[in-house]
Design a protein around this motif. Sequence first.
Motif, short mmCIF file in Angstrom:
data_model
loop_
_atom_site.label_atom_id
_atom_site.label_comp_id
_atom_site.label_asym_id
_atom_site.label_seq_id
_atom_site.Cartn_x
_atom_site.Cartn_y
_atom_site.Cartn_z
N LYS A 13 0.60 -1.28 0.01
CA LYS A 13 -0.04 0.15 -0.13
C LYS A 13 0.86 1.39 0.01
N ALA A 14 2.10 1.18 0.52
CA ALA A 14 2.89 2.37 0.87
C ALA A 14 3.65 2.49 -0.45
N HIS A 15 3.90 1.56 -1.36
CA HIS A 15 4.72 1.67 -2.23
C HIS A 15 4.49 2.96 -3.22
N HIS A 16 3.22 3.51 -3.39
CA HIS A 16 2.99 4.57 -4.46
C HIS A 16 2.87 5.99 -3.82
N LEU A 17 3.27 5.71 -2.36
CA LEU A 17 2.98 7.13 -1.54
C LEU A 17 4.41 7.91 -1.85
N GLN A 18 4.29 9.06 -1.49
CA GLN A 18 5.44 10.07 -1.45
C GLN A 18 5.66 10.54 -0.12
N PRO A 19 7.26 10.61 0.21
CA PRO A 19 7.19 10.98 1.57
C PRO A 19 6.82 12.40 1.85
N ILE A 20 5.76 12.43 2.95
CA ILE A 20 5.57 13.82 3.42
C ILE A 20 6.13 14.45 4.35
N SER A 87 -5.85 4.53 12.81
CA SER A 87 -6.38 5.74 13.08
C SER A 87 -7.81 5.37 13.91
N LYS A 88 -8.24 6.30 14.83
CA LYS A 88 -9.16 6.00 15.86
C LYS A 88 -10.64 6.30 15.07
N GLU A 89 -10.41 7.73 14.16
CA GLU A 89 -11.66 8.32 13.77
C GLU A 89 -11.71 7.88 12.07
N ASN A 90 -10.65 8.10 11.34
CA ASN A 90 -10.72 7.67 10.04
C ASN A 90 -9.96 6.54 9.42
N LYS A 91 -10.51 5.51 10.10
CA LYS A 91 -10.00 4.03 9.62
C LYS A 91 -10.21 3.71 8.35
N GLU A 92 -9.35 3.45 7.47
CA GLU A 92 -9.49 3.08 6.10
C GLU A 92 -8.78 1.76 5.68
N LEU A 93 -7.73 1.31 6.30
CA LEU A 93 -6.78 0.43 5.91
C LEU A 93 -7.65 -0.75 6.94
N VAL A 94 -7.91 -2.01 6.22
CA VAL A 94 -8.04 -3.19 7.19
C VAL A 94 -7.09 -4.34 6.96
N LEU A 95 -6.30 -4.59 7.99
CA LEU A 95 -5.11 -5.35 7.98
C LEU A 95 -5.44 -6.87 7.63
N PRO A 96 -4.76 -7.73 7.00
CA PRO A 96 -5.20 -9.16 6.84
C PRO A 96 -4.83 -9.90 8.49
#
Length: 96
Positions: A13-20, A87-96
């Motif tokens: 999932k992180a492969h396409h992210l840019q460092p912020i 995240s407590k409020e913005n949960k998007e990723l569901v881990l396997p």
Amino acid sequence: MLTGKQKRFLRSKAHHLQPIFQVGKGGVNENMTKQIAEALETRELLKVSVLQNCDQDKDEVAQMITSSTGADLVQVIGSTIVLYKESKENKELVLP
């Protein structure tokens, strides 16, 4: 603590992210860790880049950030650190 399967999933999932965030000559400070913690709450997964002029080793930087933010270290590759915190409020990723 993340399992190997979870880390592999997060790396993909992180492969396409840019460092912020960039850690430079000043190193890791309290303000930076506060901002990283806020970004982790919003995004859950992010990259941090360690610049060449940073006085600390990239593994030291990763350890300092994870201990101060409570995040899990997914990967340190080259000069890039990948962090995850559920995240407590913005949960998007569901881990396997």
